[in-house]
Structure formats: C-alpha cells, structure tokens
Design an enzyme around this catalytic site. Structure first.
Site, PDB file in Angstrom:
ATOM      1  N   CYS A 115     -40.486 105.890 118.401  1.00  0.00           N
ATOM      2  CA  CYS A 115     -41.339 104.719 118.604  1.00  0.00           C
ATOM      3  C   CYS A 115     -42.811 105.145 118.592  1.00  0.00           C
ATOM      4  O   CYS A 115     -43.141 106.296 118.760  1.00  0.00           O
ATOM      5  CB  CYS A 115     -41.020 104.093 119.962  1.00  0.00           C
ATOM      6  SG  CYS A 115     -39.277 103.757 120.180  1.00  0.00           S
ATOM      7  N   ARG A 117     -43.616 106.934 110.909  1.00  0.00           N
ATOM      8  CA  ARG A 117     -42.569 107.483 111.783  1.00  0.00           C
ATOM      9  C   ARG A 117     -41.277 106.682 111.670  1.00  0.00           C
ATOM     10  O   ARG A 117     -40.247 107.078 112.171  1.00  0.00           O
ATOM     11  CB  ARG A 117     -43.039 107.441 113.240  1.00  0.00           C
ATOM     12  CG  ARG A 117     -44.284 108.241 113.529  1.00  0.00           C
ATOM     13  CD  ARG A 117     -44.926 107.760 114.814  1.00  0.00           C
ATOM     14  NE  ARG A 117     -44.044 107.946 115.952  1.00  0.00           N
ATOM     15  CZ  ARG A 117     -44.243 108.838 116.898  1.00  0.00           C
ATOM     16  NH1 ARG A 117     -45.296 109.638 116.816  1.00  0.00           N
ATOM     17  NH2 ARG A 117     -43.437 108.970 117.910  1.00  0.00           N
ATOM     18  N   TRP A 166     -38.307 102.238 117.326  1.00  0.00           N
ATOM     19  CA  TRP A 166     -37.207 102.818 116.546  1.00  0.00           C
ATOM     20  C   TRP A 166     -35.978 102.643 117.434  1.00  0.00           C
ATOM     21  O   TRP A 166     -35.858 103.314 118.468  1.00  0.00           O
ATOM     22  CB  TRP A 166     -37.497 104.289 116.269  1.00  0.00           C
ATOM     23  CG  TRP A 166     -36.345 105.091 115.768  1.00  0.00           C
ATOM     24  CD1 TRP A 166     -35.440 105.785 116.511  1.00  0.00           C
ATOM     25  CD2 TRP A 166     -35.960 105.292 114.407  1.00  0.00           C
ATOM     26  NE1 TRP A 166     -34.520 106.410 115.711  1.00  0.00           N
ATOM     27  CE2 TRP A 166     -34.801 106.122 114.412  1.00  0.00           C
ATOM     28  CE3 TRP A 166     -36.443 104.868 113.197  1.00  0.00           C
ATOM     29  CZ2 TRP A 166     -34.154 106.515 113.251  1.00  0.00           C
ATOM     30  CZ3 TRP A 166     -35.794 105.271 112.036  1.00  0.00           C
ATOM     31  CH2 TRP A 166     -34.674 106.073 112.070  1.00  0.00           C
ATOM     32  N   ASN A 184     -41.469 104.941 125.087  1.00  0.00           N
ATOM     33  CA  ASN A 184     -40.757 105.831 124.147  1.00  0.00           C
ATOM     34  C   ASN A 184     -39.824 106.674 124.981  1.00  0.00           C
ATOM     35  O   ASN A 184     -40.225 107.165 126.035  1.00  0.00           O
ATOM     36  CB  ASN A 184     -41.740 106.796 123.450  1.00  0.00           C
ATOM     37  CG  ASN A 184     -42.461 106.150 122.317  1.00  0.00           C
ATOM     38  OD1 ASN A 184     -42.207 104.991 122.006  1.00  0.00           O
ATOM     39  ND2 ASN A 184     -43.358 106.885 121.687  1.00  0.00           N
ATOM     40  N   GLY A 185     -38.587 106.899 124.480  1.00  0.00           N
ATOM     41  CA  GLY A 185     -37.677 107.797 125.191  1.00  0.00           C
ATOM     42  C   GLY A 185     -36.369 107.098 125.503  1.00  0.00           C
ATOM     43  O   GLY A 185     -36.091 106.007 124.998  1.00  0.00           O
ATOM     44  N   GLU A 206     -23.871 124.394 103.276  1.00  0.00           N
ATOM     45  CA  GLU A 206     -25.074 123.609 103.606  1.00  0.00           C
ATOM     46  C   GLU A 206     -26.328 124.406 103.251  1.00  0.00           C
ATOM     47  O   GLU A 206     -27.291 123.876 102.701  1.00  0.00           O
ATOM     48  CB  GLU A 206     -25.055 123.223 105.075  1.00  0.00           C
ATOM     49  CG  GLU A 206     -26.315 122.558 105.598  1.00  0.00           C
ATOM     50  CD  GLU A 206     -26.764 121.328 104.820  1.00  0.00           C
ATOM     51  OE1 GLU A 206     -25.958 120.775 104.045  1.00  0.00           O
ATOM     52  OE2 GLU A 206     -27.930 120.949 104.956  1.00  0.00           O
ATOM     53  N   LYS A 251     -29.275 123.167 100.645  1.00  0.00           N
ATOM     54  CA  LYS A 251     -30.700 123.135 101.012  1.00  0.00           C
ATOM     55  C   LYS A 251     -31.537 123.900  99.995  1.00  0.00           C
ATOM     56  O   LYS A 251     -32.566 123.439  99.527  1.00  0.00           O
ATOM     57  CB  LYS A 251     -30.901 123.763 102.404  1.00  0.00           C
ATOM     58  CG  LYS A 251     -30.529 122.866 103.550  1.00  0.00           C
ATOM     59  CD  LYS A 251     -31.613 121.875 103.843  1.00  0.00           C
ATOM     60  CE  LYS A 251     -31.218 120.441 104.012  1.00  0.00           C
ATOM     61  NZ  LYS A 251     -29.964 119.943 103.628  1.00  0.00           N
ATOM     62  N   GLU A 298     -31.632 122.044  96.614  1.00  0.00           N
ATOM     63  CA  GLU A 298     -32.281 120.733  96.509  1.00  0.00           C
ATOM     64  C   GLU A 298     -33.797 120.814  96.674  1.00  0.00           C
ATOM     65  O   GLU A 298     -34.493 119.909  96.237  1.00  0.00           O
ATOM     66  CB  GLU A 298     -31.670 119.717  97.471  1.00  0.00           C
ATOM     67  CG  GLU A 298     -31.876 119.969  98.942  1.00  0.00           C
ATOM     68  CD  GLU A 298     -31.297 118.830  99.799  1.00  0.00           C
ATOM     69  OE1 GLU A 298     -31.329 117.659  99.387  1.00  0.00           O
ATOM     70  OE2 GLU A 298     -30.798 119.123 100.884  1.00  0.00           O
ATOM     71  N   HIS A 350     -12.072 137.157  93.589  1.00  0.00           N
ATOM     72  CA  HIS A 350     -11.221 136.394  92.655  1.00  0.00           C
ATOM     73  C   HIS A 350     -12.039 135.774  91.536  1.00  0.00           C
ATOM     74  O   HIS A 350     -11.642 134.769  90.958  1.00  0.00           O
ATOM     75  CB  HIS A 350     -10.462 135.312  93.441  1.00  0.00           C
ATOM     76  CG  HIS A 350      -9.557 135.880  94.486  1.00  0.00           C
ATOM     77  ND1 HIS A 350      -8.371 136.504  94.185  1.00  0.00           N
ATOM     78  CD2 HIS A 350      -9.718 135.988  95.826  1.00  0.00           C
ATOM     79  CE1 HIS A 350      -7.815 136.933  95.311  1.00  0.00           C
ATOM     80  NE2 HIS A 350      -8.606 136.641  96.324  1.00  0.00           N
ATOM     81  N   LYS A 361     -34.045 109.740  99.596  1.00  0.00           N
ATOM     82  CA  LYS A 361     -33.647 109.999 100.989  1.00  0.00           C
ATOM     83  C   LYS A 361     -32.342 109.283 101.311  1.00  0.00           C
ATOM     84  O   LYS A 361     -31.508 109.796 102.031  1.00  0.00           O
ATOM     85  CB  LYS A 361     -34.749 109.533 101.955  1.00  0.00           C
ATOM     86  CG  LYS A 361     -34.438 109.802 103.424  1.00  0.00           C
ATOM     87  CD  LYS A 361     -34.258 111.276 103.698  1.00  0.00           C
ATOM     88  CE  LYS A 361     -33.816 111.565 105.122  1.00  0.00           C
ATOM     89  NZ  LYS A 361     -33.363 112.979 105.275  1.00  0.00           N
TER      90      LYS A 361
HETATM   91  C1  AGP Z   1     -29.303 116.273 102.463  1.00  0.00           C
HETATM   92  O1  AGP Z   1     -30.302 117.274 102.504  1.00  0.00           O
HETATM   93  C2  AGP Z   1     -29.453 115.364 101.276  1.00  0.00           C
HETATM   94  N1  AGP Z   1     -30.655 114.654 101.377  1.00  0.00           N
HETATM   95  C3  AGP Z   1     -28.214 114.506 101.013  1.00  0.00           C
HETATM   96  O2  AGP Z   1     -27.153 115.373 100.709  1.00  0.00           O
HETATM   97  C4  AGP Z   1     -27.754 113.577 102.162  1.00  0.00           C
HETATM   98  O3  AGP Z   1     -27.204 114.348 103.186  1.00  0.00           O
HETATM   99  C5  AGP Z   1     -26.656 112.651 101.605  1.00  0.00           C
HETATM  100  O4  AGP Z   1     -27.222 111.868 100.581  1.00  0.00           O
HETATM  101  C6  AGP Z   1     -26.033 111.748 102.667  1.00  0.00           C
HETATM  102  O5  AGP Z   1     -27.016 110.883 103.187  1.00  0.00           O
HETATM  103  P1  AGP Z   1     -26.663 110.055 104.519  1.00  0.00           P
HETATM  104  O6  AGP Z   1     -26.431 111.070 105.591  1.00  0.00           O
HETATM  105  O7  AGP Z   1     -27.871 109.191 104.761  1.00  0.00           O
HETATM  106  O8  AGP Z   1     -25.423 109.258 104.240  1.00  0.00           O
END
Ligand code: AGP
Length: 612
Positions: free
Chosen positions: A2, A27, A74, A100-101, A485, A489, A492, A508, A607
């Site tokens: 928030c 934010r 938020w 906030n909190g 993961e 990272k 991407e 293998h 995003k």
């Molecule tokens: C993660 O770094 C990516 N931006 C992407 O894999 C993301 O996790 C995926 O699109 C799922 O998004 P969501 O968690 O909003 O469903």
C-alpha cells in the site's frame, strides 16, 4: 504494497496528496482514498479503482483544505471494494486512519469490539480495528490514544491518523512497515515511500520500529514506544524519482530479491506459532474429514510457479504423507487426468490471471474437485474461482522475472504441507515443531545469504559465466527443481541457454556437451544424496567443466572438489530450497547485467501471460 501520503501545510492538501499517491502507483494497488479536514468536519472519499477515479469522485474542492491523508491499497485482508479501501473512520466519524501492514490479532479485537462495545464495522479489513481502538482510547490527546491503542495490537503497521477534534495534526506509528517524514518550510509530509516526497522536499526523517510522530505544518515531534521524545537525524535524499521507485536499487528485480526476508516473514505472519510448534491455516475452509480423506493432490502451474510446485510434491509427500502429481498447466488440461473424488487440485499463480492455470482450475471445478489457489493478488481471477485461497502476501512484484513471489509460494507450500500433515496425523509433533522453528529462522538466514560479501562473490562469478552462451544447472532430490528454476531465471533475463538436469542423468547423454570451461552450477545442499552429487561433480570436472557449487557450510567434501563455491548457512535439507534459490537469482541478475540485457523487462516476455 500500500501507499501512504499525508500533508500538513499551507498548500492545497488534496493536490499534494493525489500527486503523491500517483508517484506510488508503480507499487501496484487496487483502491484509493483520502481523508481531510473541511471546516469542523472530517471528509472521507474512497473507492475501488485508480487514483484517477478517486480524483473524479473528489471533484472540485475549495482551496481551504490544508491537512489530509491519502492511501492506495494493495488488498490483503478483504477484496478490493469501496468499503475495504482506506481511510477507515471511527464510529463517531471524527477520526480517520490509513495503514500499511497486517494486524495479526484483528479477529479477536473485532470480536470483542462488536460483542462488548457494539462498534460498527463496515469493512472486511484487519485495518478497521485500529481506528476503533484509537476511538476507544481517545481522551483528548490523539498521540496518547494511538499509543495506548497499539499496546493491544500484534502485527505490522505503518499508520497515520487524523481527527477533526485536533485539526492540523497527523499522528503516525511504525512497526515493520516503512514511514518517512518529509520536512518543508511551513509544511510537513508523511509517506510510505520516498517518491511521494521528492517533488516537495529532500529532507527526511525515517521513523524506526516502535516510534511515533506528531506532525503539524510547523512542527515534527518523534517519540519512542515509552512516549519519550527522540532526537532524529535529518537525511538528505539524493535519489532521482526512478531510483527512488526502486528503493535505490538499479532494478526492480534486485529490489525484490532484497525484499525476500521481509516477504517471507509476511507470508508466515499469523500462520506459524513457534511456541506451540504448529501452523494455523484456519483461514482455509477445509474440514478435518476432508483433509483426512484426501488420497491425492494435483499441483498445476506455469513457469516459476511450476518449479515451486515440483518442490511442493516432495514437501507435501514427506510432511503430509499424501501422493502428489505436478503438471504444467498447458499440459494438464489436455492429458485427461484420472480425477477421483477425495482429490485436491492446488493451482499456484503469482498474478492469478495466467490463462493456462485458469483453464486447469476450471477443468478441476468442472470435475467437482476442490481447488486451493496459492496466489499473490487479492481479487485475482484464480482467487475468485477457487474454493480456498492462500495469499502469499509478497507485495507487488514488478520485475517480469519472479523472485520474491516464488519464494513466498514455496513458503506457502510448506505451510500447507505442515497444516495438512498435522490434521492428517502424518507428522510427529516434535518434527513439526522443528520444521516450524526452521521456517521461523528463514528471514534472518535469507538476510545472511543476501549479505554484501555474498553478493560480491556471485557478481565476480558472473564475470566468467556471462561470456558463455550455454550453461548447466544440476542437482538431485530437492536440488533438482531448484536447478530448474535457476536455469529458467538465467535463460529469461541473460538469454544464456541454461539447461537444468538431474545430476545423476548427465552420464546418460548431456555429458557429451561438457567441454573445457563450460559453466556448471551444481546444487549440493541435500545431505542425503551428497556423495552421489559429488561423484557427478567429479564427472564434470574430469571433462573440464567449470563447476560452481551451491552447498551448505560444513559440507567440506564439496570444497575439496570445486574451485568456486557458495556456502549457505546450515539448514535442514527440506528447507534448503528456500535459501539455495537466492544465489541462483543473483547469478541470473548479475549475468544479465554483465551482458547488458533488459533485466526488469526481458525481451519477448510479459509479467502475466493471460493468453494460451
Ligand atoms: C517467472 O520468472 C516467469 N515470469 C514466468 O515463468 C511466471 O512464473 C509464469 O508465467 C507464471 O506466472 P503466474 O505465477 O503469474 O501464474
């Protein structure tokens, strides 16, 4: 998170507040509101939606308004609605409060106030109990009323209160949620974040936890929790607006990586009881018999959330003695899962809007399976369509690459596994208590992992990594999803083609790709399989691969095999993925910096993927 803005001075207060709230829009929020003194009255205008719609609702106001407070919310407790927006008002209408909190014990306070004192609540929020507590304790001094009211409160707060009984005065209090005072000439400000102040002043006072402040247009007084005056240093802010929005970090991604200790602490707030050694997820509406009769869980998600789900399989199977299948959502919906009743689908989604994940949720609902959503966005589509929702409370995640949202998804999975395990009688009390204590240590351990020395070590490693177009992440057991993961990272945001592989599988096939100097990041945090992982590291070394190991302090066998190494604080194997994710995030971040990529907005990515 928030946003808070307060003003006392000789300018038009509403213009200052609205402008300040707009500076905090980055934010993320879902509703906004203001409260201001107009003559002898306190006027509150608030609504779900944007600051622009708040401006419309305000219309033209006369220019005699010189004190006011504003808030962008938020949502955490309670959907984004007009009633749940801040400011909240006391029953008498003479006191307004923004916050906030998270107030951990708000239910008990609300229960008392509605039954004994017949306070009228109009919102679903935790915040509203605060304004009624202040009203209950008001005896002519607003500062005293706020201090007394907060004695009964457990949780985090950055709050600001005004009252028509004391025109021109703002009272603030801070505990675990930032508040910054801005000092002007004939005017003073309060805000949750520096960008809201920069158009007016660069002279600031940062409130510390447990401190209070009384602010008028020509006076700022700060007090400690005992009510004693505190001399505060005035800090000159040198940041520009863009730097301020990132909290002084170069990118949102780094800011969000650094926020992880706080985010993880917020996720666990009011959900773990260390003294009793247990987890409380009574906010979920499962009955004991539902959980006892469960015979399988499906976890469905995309991308990073899917990797959290893979860890969820191992964690829930171990702690709740419950078989788990994990699917990427885009596959799940077409493989015709053999659903049976007494099964549960868990969907994980930061945004709560991912099309494939939503489709999987709807498939489960069509087949009459119960759905639990783990999501970061209150009021998101998955939160509205699931039977049960566990919010991660990570705060808005701006960078496309998910970091704090991922870690809080992981924490949420531990909470679910421990809660299910206890209800199902699948976990020993002592072990449950040990893991809860381990969870409680994580915020401080994460701070250690994020130390300047750690960051510099990883930055140095990335100088080598950045020169390569391909890299491997390897690991066994819980280290393998962490490797997946980490590889995502790095892919991407640095555009290095990183591949994750089970360490035991290299021989293998992929070993053919190990050439002199190729970067291989080896996750070696699992004591149970350490010897096996070490022999895989030796296979890579023998072929000239450059291994960078992420391991635990005390795993000396690893340091004998590997030149570059990153030590995590000692931790239970099952909790290690929470810590080992952080060096992989920082490796991706600094490799991307070294290669000049667009860290917060990598090419081709969004995003939230709301299309299939
Ligand atoms: C993660 O770094 C990516 N931006 C992407 O894999 C993301 O996790 C995926 O699109 C799922 O998004 P969501 O968690 O909003 O469903």
């Amino acid at each position: 998170m928030c946003g808070i803005v307060g003003y006392a001075g000789n300018k038009e207060a509403l213009a200052v507040i609205i402008d300040g709230l707009k500076k905090l829009e980055y934010r993320g929020y879902d509703s906004a509101g203001v409260a201001f003194q107009k003559g002898n009255d306190l006027v509150i205008t608030k609504a779900a939606g944007s600051v622009a719609s708040l401006e419309t609702a305000l219309g033209e106001q006369n220019s005699s308004i010189n004190v006011g407070i504003g808030h962008t919310r938020w949502a955490t407790h309670g959907r984004p609605t007009d009633e749940n927006a801040h400011p909240h008002s006391s029953c008498c209408g003479k006191i307004a409060l923004i916050h906030n909190g998270i107030i951990e014990n708000y239910r008990a306070i609300r229960q008392r106030m509605t039954s004994e004192e017949s306070h009228k609540f109009i919102s679903e929020t935790d915040t509203e109990v605060l304004v009624h507590l202040v009203e209950e304790n008001y005896e002519g001094d607003l500062l005293q009323a706020v201090r007394t009211a907060l004695k009964d409160v457990k949780g985090s707060y950055g709050l600001v209160v005004i009252s028509s009984a004391e025109p021109g005065r703002m009272i603030c209090a801070r505990q675990d949620s930032p508040l910054i005072i801005g000092l002007g000439e004939g005017e003073n400000f309060i805000a949750s974040d520096i960008p809201a102040l920069l158009a007016h002043t660069r002279r600031t006072i940062v409130l510390e936890d447990g401190e209070f402040a009384s602010i008028t247009m020509d006076k700022v007084e700060v007090f400690d929790h005992k009510g004693q005056p505190v001399e505060k240093e005035v800090l000159e802010i040198t940041w520009d607006i863009e730097a301020a929005e990132k909290g002084g970090y170069e990118h949102f991604m780094l800011k969000e990586i650094m926020e992880q200790p706080t985010a993880v602490k917020e996720t666990m707030r009011q959900r773990i009881d260390v003294e009793k050694g247990r987890v409380d997820l009574s906010e979920l509406a499962f009955t004991s018999s539902q959980l006892e009769s469960l015979d399988k869980v499906y976890i469905v998600a995309c991308g990073t959330a899917y990797h959290a789900g893979l860890l969820g399989k191992a964690i829930i199977e171990k702690l709740a003695n419950l078989p788990v299948e994990v699917d990427v959502a885009s596959e799940f919906r077409y493989r015709e899962p053999l659903f049976k009743k007494n099964q549960l689908v868990i969907v994980i989604s930061q945004s709560g809007e991912t099309a494939d994940t939503l489709a999987a949720l709807r498939l489960a609902r069509q087949k009459s399976l119960q759905v639990l959503a783990i999501t970061n966005v209150v009021g998101s589509t998955v939160s509205r369509e699931a039977d049960h929702v566990l919010y991660t409370w990570a705060g808005p995640e701006i960078a496309v690459a998910s970091t704090k949202a991922y870690l809080t998804q992981l924490i949420s999975i531990y909470l679910v596994a421990l809660y299910f395990g206890e209800v199902r009688g699948a976990i020993e009390k002592e072990y449950l208590s040990e893991i809860v204590k381990g969870l409680n240590r994580l915020p401080s351990q994460l701070k250690d992992v994020l130390s300047e020395e750690s960051v510099n070590r990883l930055k140095a490693y990335c100088e080598h990594l950045a020169g390569w177009e391909s890299a491997f992440f390897v690991g066994r057991n819980l280290d393998y999803p962490v490797a997946m993961e980490g590889a995502l990272k790095l892919k991407e945001i640095s555009y290095i083609h990183a591949e994750a592989y089970p360490a035991g599988e290299l021989k293998h096939g992929p070993l053919a790709l190990i050439v002199e100097g190729i970067p291989v990041i080896a996750l070696a945090t699992q004591k149970a399989v350490l010897d096996k992982t070490l022999s895989n590291i030796q296979e890579v070394n023998a072929r000239g691969g450059a291994v960078f190991a992420i391991t635990q302090e005390g795993f000396e066998d690893v340091s004998r095999q590997v030149e570059s190494i990153f030590y995590l604080p000692p931790i239970e194997d099952i909790l290690a993925p929470v810590l080992s994710a952080v060096p992989t995030q920082l490796i991706a971040y600094y490799a991307a910096i070294a290669r000049g990529s667009s860290v917060d907005k990598p090419r081709n990515l969004a995003k939230s993927v709301t299309v299939e």
